[in-house]
Design a protein around this motif. Structure first.
Motif, mmCIF file in Angstrom:
data_model
loop_
_atom_site.group_PDB
_atom_site.id
_atom_site.type_symbol
_atom_site.label_atom_id
_atom_site.label_comp_id
_atom_site.label_asym_id
_atom_site.label_seq_id
_atom_site.Cartn_x
_atom_site.Cartn_y
_atom_site.Cartn_z
ATOM 1 N N ASN A 49 0.802 -1.228 0.000
ATOM 2 C CA ASN A 49 0.000 0.000 0.000
ATOM 3 C C ASN A 49 0.831 1.272 0.000
ATOM 4 O O ASN A 49 0.316 2.357 0.273
ATOM 5 N N PHE A 50 2.117 1.170 -0.325
ATOM 6 C CA PHE A 50 2.969 2.330 -0.503
ATOM 7 C C PHE A 50 3.095 2.589 -2.000
ATOM 8 O O PHE A 50 3.333 1.659 -2.779
ATOM 9 N N VAL A 51 2.958 3.849 -2.402
ATOM 10 C CA VAL A 51 2.964 4.211 -3.821
ATOM 11 C C VAL A 51 4.182 5.083 -4.110
ATOM 12 O O VAL A 51 4.330 6.169 -3.524
ATOM 13 N N GLU A 52 5.046 4.611 -4.996
ATOM 14 C CA GLU A 52 6.303 5.305 -5.271
ATOM 15 C C GLU A 52 6.089 6.745 -5.710
ATOM 16 O O GLU A 52 6.785 7.658 -5.239
ATOM 17 N N LYS A 53 5.148 6.990 -6.616
ATOM 18 C CA LYS A 53 4.994 8.344 -7.158
ATOM 19 C C LYS A 53 4.657 9.350 -6.056
ATOM 20 O O LYS A 53 5.091 10.504 -6.110
ATOM 21 N N ASN A 54 3.868 8.929 -5.053
ATOM 22 C CA ASN A 54 3.478 9.832 -3.973
ATOM 23 C C ASN A 54 4.652 10.157 -3.052
ATOM 24 O O ASN A 54 4.871 11.309 -2.665
ATOM 25 N N ILE A 55 5.420 9.132 -2.709
ATOM 26 C CA ILE A 55 6.571 9.337 -1.819
ATOM 27 C C ILE A 55 7.627 10.195 -2.504
ATOM 28 O O ILE A 55 8.184 11.125 -1.907
ATOM 29 N N ALA A 56 7.893 9.905 -3.766
ATOM 30 C CA ALA A 56 8.907 10.660 -4.505
ATOM 31 C C ALA A 56 8.537 12.139 -4.583
ATOM 32 O O ALA A 56 9.382 13.025 -4.391
ATOM 33 N N LEU A 57 7.269 12.432 -4.864
ATOM 34 C CA LEU A 57 6.833 13.827 -4.964
ATOM 35 C C LEU A 57 6.949 14.540 -3.622
ATOM 36 O O LEU A 57 7.421 15.682 -3.556
ATOM 37 N N ALA A 58 6.536 13.878 -2.542
ATOM 38 C CA ALA A 58 6.602 14.500 -1.212
ATOM 39 C C ALA A 58 8.043 14.851 -0.846
ATOM 40 O O ALA A 58 8.326 15.949 -0.341
ATOM 41 N N VAL A 59 8.977 13.941 -1.095
ATOM 42 C CA VAL A 59 10.380 14.198 -0.750
ATOM 43 C C VAL A 59 10.954 15.305 -1.627
ATOM 44 O O VAL A 59 11.673 16.197 -1.139
ATOM 45 N N VAL A 60 10.650 15.287 -2.924
ATOM 46 C CA VAL A 60 11.146 16.334 -3.822
ATOM 47 C C VAL A 60 10.661 17.707 -3.376
ATOM 48 O O VAL A 60 11.427 18.684 -3.369
ATOM 49 N N GLN A 61 9.401 17.809 -2.978
ATOM 50 C CA GLN A 61 8.890 19.100 -2.522
ATOM 51 C C GLN A 61 9.601 19.560 -1.259
ATOM 52 O O GLN A 61 9.879 20.757 -1.084
ATOM 53 N N LYS A 62 9.932 18.649 -0.372
ATOM 54 C CA LYS A 62 10.640 18.997 0.853
ATOM 55 C C LYS A 62 12.080 19.418 0.551
ATOM 56 O O LYS A 62 12.594 20.382 1.141
#
Length: 397
Positions: A49-62
């Protein structure tokens, strides 16, 4: 470091002659292109239930928020929301912005749920199965693009090795790519106590198309429940973002001057709006590389340096590094767009070519401009003391 030492010399020579177009610090700004892997219809890896695209975007924004706080730094995002961006367009965004560094951020996945750890890639050719599989899974996104067979003529996404048949443009920036990748892996290890799987080379299409030093970060395995929970958490993303931003600013300081990152993380300020958690059914091939025992990055040791320059000079000497290549060239003006006073050092499988030599910093800056005027737009200043390379900051002391 786990870096392939065999580069096809014909393509290397072509890259050396045709590239050298990356560095452009508009208005004295250091420009970083941040690329959040996947997006929209391209979910990337989906596990537990972990989605790569969501995690990658969150980290990039940070990471972007941290870097935008720094003086003389500009950030360009290839995507800042849940949208689909073609691989070649991601590179084009960085190229059009004249970025000085391209950083693509991803999550790893593996059929073995015990696989864990971080790894950072630079563009290169390799025969290592695990690295090829990672590249294969990241590159297969092109099949979601229209007319991909025409757009990527000569490239087979199921066979990353086919990039060998395409001119390798990233070799000019290999040394700088390895430098920033190493800093990121060191930070993951020392700051976060994360397992480092090393700095590696692999044929990633998104890195191949960029015209500046470029890296691709695999932050960890979402196929590992514990690591996936860390990657998906606000705390984990803040820590990862800080480690990446620290490394980028450390790289900037070493190669382009300025200071390292000093801002403390304000947890509220770092908070980003998390993408809506839409979980797509995991595809049969959504898992990435089959687990093989990847070498863990060892403590970095300085490679043997064989010099064809005045390495016994006393005191501080400035030189202009104009390129780094796997091909050894005769040190004659015809091979360097008419520049004379060329010297070379070899480190491992790389040959580093330098222009000029002076003990005067102002004169050294003028040499940089002369090299850029000749077309070596990626040129930058380096310093030696008693024949040993030192940082510019140390030299100026």
């Amino acid at each position: 470091m786990y870096i392939s030492k065999k580069i096809k010399h014909s393509f290397v020579l072509a890259a050396f002659l045709l590239s050298l177009t990356a560095f452009s610090q508009s208005g004295g700004k250091f420009k970083v292109a941040l690329d959040a892997g996947h997006g929209a219809k391209d979910y990337g890896a989906v596990r537990n239930n972990f989605v790569e695209k969501n995690i990658a975007l969150a980290v990039v924004q940070k990471v972007g928020k941290l870097l935008n706080k720094q003086p003389n730094v500009d950030v360009v995002f290839t995507r800042n929301s849940d949208v689909f961006i073609e691989l070649v367009e991601r590179a084009n965004i960085a190229n059009r912005a004249n970025a000085d560094l391209f950083v693509s951020i991803h999550c790893n996945s593996n059929p073995n749920p015990d696989a864990f750890g971080t790894e950072t890639y630079v563009m290169g050719l390799t025969k290592v199965k695990s690295a090829l599989e990672v590249a294969k899974n990241e590159n297969e996104v092109i099949t979601l693009e229209s007319d991909y067979k025409v757009k990527y003529a000569g490239y087979d996404p199921k066979s990353p090795e086919s990039l060998i048949g395409i001119t390798l443009m990233q070799e000019e920036h290999l040394e700088q790519g390895i430098a920033v990748a190493s800093k990121i892996q060191d930070n993951f290890d020392k700051q976060l106590s994360r397992k480092s799987r090393g700095v590696k080379q692999a044929p990633f299409m998104v890195l191949h198309k960029t015209s500046m030093p470029s890296i691709l970060i695999e932050m960890g395995f979402i196929s590992n429940k514990n690591e996936g929970q860390y990657l998906n958490s606000e705390e984990g993303q803040n820590e990862i973002a800080k480690a990446i931003a620290d490394a980028i600013m450390g790289y900037k300081k070493e190669y382009y001057g300025g200071t390292s990152i000093e801002n403390k993380i304000d947890k509220e300020d770092m908070r980003v709006e998390r993408p809506k958690e839409v979980v797509a059914p995991a595809k049969k091939d959504s898992a990435k590389a089959p687990e093989t025992k990847a070498p863990v990055a060892k403590a970095e040791t300085k490679p043997e340096v064989k010099s064809e320059t005045k390495s016994d000079s006393k005191g501080v000497v400035f030189k202009v590094q104009i390129s780094a290549s796997g091909t050894k060239l005769d040190l004659v003006p015809s091979n360097f767009k008419g520049l004379n006073n060329i010297s070379m050092v070899s480190e491992g499988n790389l040959f580093k070519y330098m222009y000029g030599e002076t003990g005067d910093y102002e004169e050294a800056k003028q040499l940089v401009q002369e090299a850029k005027a000749k077309g070596f737009t990626s040129s930058y200043l380096i310093a030696f003391k008693n024949g040993k390379k030192i940082s510019i900051q140390e030299a100026l002391k």
